[in-house]
Design a protein around this motif. Sequence first.
Motif, PDB file in Angstrom:
ATOM      1  N   ALA A  15       0.843  -1.189   0.000  1.00 34.24           N
ATOM      2  CA  ALA A  15       0.000   0.000   0.000  1.00 34.24           C
ATOM      3  C   ALA A  15       0.882   1.244   0.000  1.00 34.24           C
ATOM      4  CB  ALA A  15      -0.896  -0.021   1.249  1.00 34.24           C
ATOM      5  N   PRO A  16       0.305   2.401  -0.354  1.00 30.10           N
ATOM      6  CA  PRO A  16       1.087   3.629  -0.335  1.00 30.10           C
ATOM      7  C   PRO A  16       1.797   3.808   1.009  1.00 30.10           C
ATOM      8  CG  PRO A  16      -1.050   4.018  -1.312  1.00 30.10           C
ATOM      9  CD  PRO A  16      -1.078   2.615  -0.793  1.00 30.10           C
ATOM     10  N   CYS A  17       3.082   4.145   0.956  1.00 27.85           N
ATOM     11  CA  CYS A  17       3.904   4.168   2.153  1.00 27.85           C
ATOM     12  C   CYS A  17       3.754   5.474   2.913  1.00 27.85           C
ATOM     13  CB  CYS A  17       5.385   3.968   1.789  1.00 27.85           C
ATOM     14  SG  CYS A  17       5.738   2.329   1.153  1.00 27.85           S
ATOM     15  N   PRO A  18       3.438   5.408   4.223  1.00 29.29           N
ATOM     16  CA  PRO A  18       3.423   6.619   5.031  1.00 29.29           C
ATOM     17  C   PRO A  18       4.829   7.033   5.444  1.00 29.29           C
ATOM     18  CG  PRO A  18       2.811   4.743   6.376  1.00 29.29           C
ATOM     19  CD  PRO A  18       2.972   4.228   4.968  1.00 29.29           C
ATOM     20  N   GLU A  19       5.832   6.250   5.093  1.00 31.06           N
ATOM     21  CA  GLU A  19       7.222   6.556   5.397  1.00 31.06           C
ATOM     22  C   GLU A  19       8.098   5.959   4.302  1.00 31.06           C
ATOM     23  OE1 GLU A  19       7.933   4.795   9.187  1.00 31.06           O
ATOM     24  OE2 GLU A  19       8.143   2.777   8.388  1.00 31.06           O
ATOM     25  N   GLY A  20       9.358   6.380   4.256  1.00 27.79           N
ATOM     26  CA  GLY A  20      10.262   5.908   3.224  1.00 27.79           C
ATOM     27  C   GLY A  20      10.648   4.452   3.387  1.00 27.79           C
ATOM     28  N   LYS A  21      11.111   3.850   2.298  1.00 30.03           N
ATOM     29  CA  LYS A  21      11.513   2.442   2.325  1.00 30.03           C
ATOM     30  C   LYS A  21      12.657   2.209   3.307  1.00 30.03           C
ATOM     31  CE  LYS A  21       8.970   0.282  -0.845  1.00 30.03           C
ATOM     32  NZ  LYS A  21       8.185  -0.940  -0.571  1.00 30.03           N
ATOM     33  N   SER A  24      11.408   1.873   6.669  1.00 27.86           N
ATOM     34  CA  SER A  24      10.689   0.609   6.830  1.00 27.86           C
ATOM     35  C   SER A  24      11.655  -0.558   7.002  1.00 27.86           C
ATOM     36  CB  SER A  24       9.782   0.359   5.622  1.00 27.86           C
ATOM     37  OG  SER A  24       8.747   1.313   5.556  1.00 27.86           O
ATOM     38  N   TYR A  25      12.745  -0.560   6.246  1.00 28.12           N
ATOM     39  CA  TYR A  25      13.747  -1.615   6.415  1.00 28.12           C
ATOM     40  C   TYR A  25      14.419  -1.519   7.782  1.00 28.12           C
ATOM     41  CZ  TYR A  25      13.454  -3.214   1.563  1.00 28.12           C
ATOM     42  OH  TYR A  25      13.017  -3.744   0.372  1.00 28.12           O
ATOM     43  N   ARG A  26      14.641  -0.295   8.249  1.00 27.98           N
ATOM     44  CA  ARG A  26      15.215  -0.115   9.578  1.00 27.98           C
ATOM     45  C   ARG A  26      14.287  -0.690  10.644  1.00 27.98           C
ATOM     46  NH1 ARG A  26      14.981   2.996  13.984  1.00 27.98           N
ATOM     47  NH2 ARG A  26      13.174   4.131  13.181  1.00 27.98           N
ATOM     48  N   PRO A  99      -4.697  -0.668  20.544  1.00 33.74           N
ATOM     49  CA  PRO A  99      -4.239   0.725  20.649  1.00 33.74           C
ATOM     50  C   PRO A  99      -2.857   0.884  21.254  1.00 33.74           C
ATOM     51  CG  PRO A  99      -5.820   0.229  22.390  1.00 33.74           C
ATOM     52  CD  PRO A  99      -5.803  -0.971  21.475  1.00 33.74           C
ATOM     53  N   LEU A 100      -2.328  -0.140  21.907  1.00 30.69           N
ATOM     54  CA  LEU A 100      -1.038  -0.002  22.582  1.00 30.69           C
ATOM     55  C   LEU A 100       0.140  -0.288  21.668  1.00 30.69           C
ATOM     56  CD1 LEU A 100      -1.832  -1.672  26.041  1.00 30.69           C
ATOM     57  CD2 LEU A 100      -1.877   0.750  25.430  1.00 30.69           C
ATOM     58  N   ARG A 101      -0.098  -0.715  20.457  1.00 33.36           N
ATOM     59  CA  ARG A 101       0.983  -1.065  19.547  1.00 33.36           C
ATOM     60  C   ARG A 101       0.929  -0.190  18.304  1.00 33.36           C
ATOM     61  NH1 ARG A 101       3.636  -6.039  20.158  1.00 33.36           N
ATOM     62  NH2 ARG A 101       3.927  -6.408  22.370  1.00 33.36           N
ATOM     63  N   ASN A 102       2.073   0.242  17.824  1.00 31.77           N
ATOM     64  CA  ASN A 102       2.194   1.028  16.605  1.00 31.77           C
ATOM     65  C   ASN A 102       2.453   0.071  15.451  1.00 31.77           C
ATOM     66  OD1 ASN A 102       2.803   2.784  14.547  1.00 31.77           O
ATOM     67  ND2 ASN A 102       4.681   3.568  15.476  1.00 31.77           N
ATOM     68  N   LYS A 103       1.494  -0.023  14.531  1.00 36.10           N
ATOM     69  CA  LYS A 103       1.630  -1.025  13.475  1.00 36.10           C
ATOM     70  C   LYS A 103       2.781  -0.720  12.517  1.00 36.10           C
ATOM     71  CE  LYS A 103      -1.628   0.695   9.953  1.00 36.10           C
ATOM     72  NZ  LYS A 103      -2.810   0.333   9.152  1.00 36.10           N
ATOM     73  N   LEU A 104       3.277   0.524  12.497  1.00 35.92           N
ATOM     74  CA  LEU A 104       4.431   0.825  11.643  1.00 35.92           C
ATOM     75  C   LEU A 104       5.668   0.042  12.076  1.00 35.92           C
ATOM     76  CD1 LEU A 104       4.126   4.681  11.049  1.00 35.92           C
ATOM     77  CD2 LEU A 104       3.805   2.840   9.375  1.00 35.92           C
ATOM     78  N   ARG A 105       5.680  -0.433  13.329  1.00 36.38           N
ATOM     79  CA  ARG A 105       6.800  -1.270  13.781  1.00 36.38           C
ATOM     80  C   ARG A 105       6.807  -2.615  13.063  1.00 36.38           C
ATOM     81  NH1 ARG A 105      10.000  -0.235  17.593  1.00 36.38           N
ATOM     82  NH2 ARG A 105      10.299  -2.438  18.093  1.00 36.38           N
ATOM     83  N   GLY A 111       1.868  -2.455   5.624  1.00 38.16           N
ATOM     84  CA  GLY A 111       1.829  -2.366   4.176  1.00 38.16           C
ATOM     85  C   GLY A 111       2.932  -1.530   3.580  1.00 38.16           C
ATOM     86  N   THR A 112       3.967  -1.206   4.360  1.00 39.83           N
ATOM     87  CA  THR A 112       5.068  -0.392   3.839  1.00 39.83           C
ATOM     88  C   THR A 112       6.133  -1.238   3.157  1.00 39.83           C
ATOM     89  OG1 THR A 112       6.211  -0.450   5.972  1.00 39.83           O
ATOM     90  CG2 THR A 112       4.690   1.382   5.581  1.00 39.83           C
ATOM     91  N   LEU A 113       6.099  -2.549   3.371  1.00 36.73           N
ATOM     92  CA  LEU A 113       6.967  -3.490   2.655  1.00 36.73           C
ATOM     93  C   LEU A 113       6.138  -4.694   2.244  1.00 36.73           C
ATOM     94  CD1 LEU A 113      10.216  -3.592   4.868  1.00 36.73           C
ATOM     95  CD2 LEU A 113       9.927  -2.403   2.685  1.00 36.73           C
ATOM     96  N   THR A 114       6.512  -5.327   1.153  1.00 36.61           N
ATOM     97  CA  THR A 114       5.872  -6.582   0.763  1.00 36.61           C
ATOM     98  C   THR A 114       6.613  -7.749   1.404  1.00 36.61           C
ATOM     99  OG1 THR A 114       7.247  -6.910  -1.193  1.00 36.61           O
ATOM    100  CG2 THR A 114       5.253  -5.577  -1.466  1.00 36.61           C
TER     101      THR A 114
END
Length: 343
Positions: A15-21, A24-26, A99-105, A111-114
């Motif tokens: 999906a469209p990335c809310p942050e850079g690749k 996301s790899y980091r 709500p206690l977890r940030n899914k970007l982790r 959806g920021t990486l396949t």
Amino acid sequence: MTQNVAAEAGAVPAAPCPEGKLQSYRRLGKLDVFDYYLSAPVVLAAVLLPLSGLTGRAVGTLSLLLLGQVLVIMAMVALDDVTGYRDGSDLANYGPDHPLRNKLRKPLVAGTLTEREALRFAWTCAVAGAAVWALTVAVAPHRPLWAVVLLAALYVVSLQYSYGLKISYHGFQEAFLVALGLILVLAPYGLLTGQYTGFLLVQGLLFGFGPLMFGVYSNTNDVDGDRAVGRPTVAALVSTRGNAVFIGVLSAGEYLISVAASVTGIAPWWFALVMLPAGCLRLRQYVTGFRGGNVMVARRTGFLVHRLSVVLLIVTNLLVGAGGASDAGGALGALGALGAGAS
């Protein structure tokens, strides 16, 4: 039955990335969780005094060990994310209803990486890590067989932690976390010095308790998701009270290792006193998690306990090196000298 939420994920664009690749790899490699890598300064402090033990070759060996360690652990945690994404446990633990977890982790959940990108990252790190550790052994000042075997075993088992053989899905998660920390102290010391000591074994166990003790609080928080996919952590297998007792025993047992080492002479008699602040903070972690009901706050406290323990182990090693492992008076004298110099 496990939920395969991403059977086709390797072929579907993210999906469209809310942050850079790169970010996301980091996140995929969990580079913000540097606690596994703190074994390097513990080992460095153990060989630093006398200064004759610290050579350019030793520094180069330790640097290569640390680089390989970063690569192998990034591969391990990336593969863990792939498995958690495939079976649905990460979606349950990091999804919108939590709500206690940030899914970007979890870049796969976000959806920021396949899945394909995550696997490529993991295996690239794994291959690079193997190459770096092979080079490390080749240039190390010493190559005792036990240290080489431990390092090789750690490499193989790390990649099977939740991928391949999935040892963490067969009841070995907690034991692995302790063994991980133990080997990350013992193997480098062996390659640098050609030997091991009982006191170093104690330090390795205490270091291994760090990842274990923020791991068991994570498991406590993730119990529903782990049960749903059949991941048999202790928290998932026992009752809430049983899990609280288990973590309480671990919390007390960690400090009792220091006490036993001091009483038996494996460590200087003052070692248990040096480690007391970490023991008190561990108690606070337990009270926060199981009396206050703030498991995720307690988990964060676990990182503080681990980092404090590392500082105390480093101080201990420097004092032992300055005063001699059996010369408690000399070590305390060195402490006094340090204090006088600071004033």
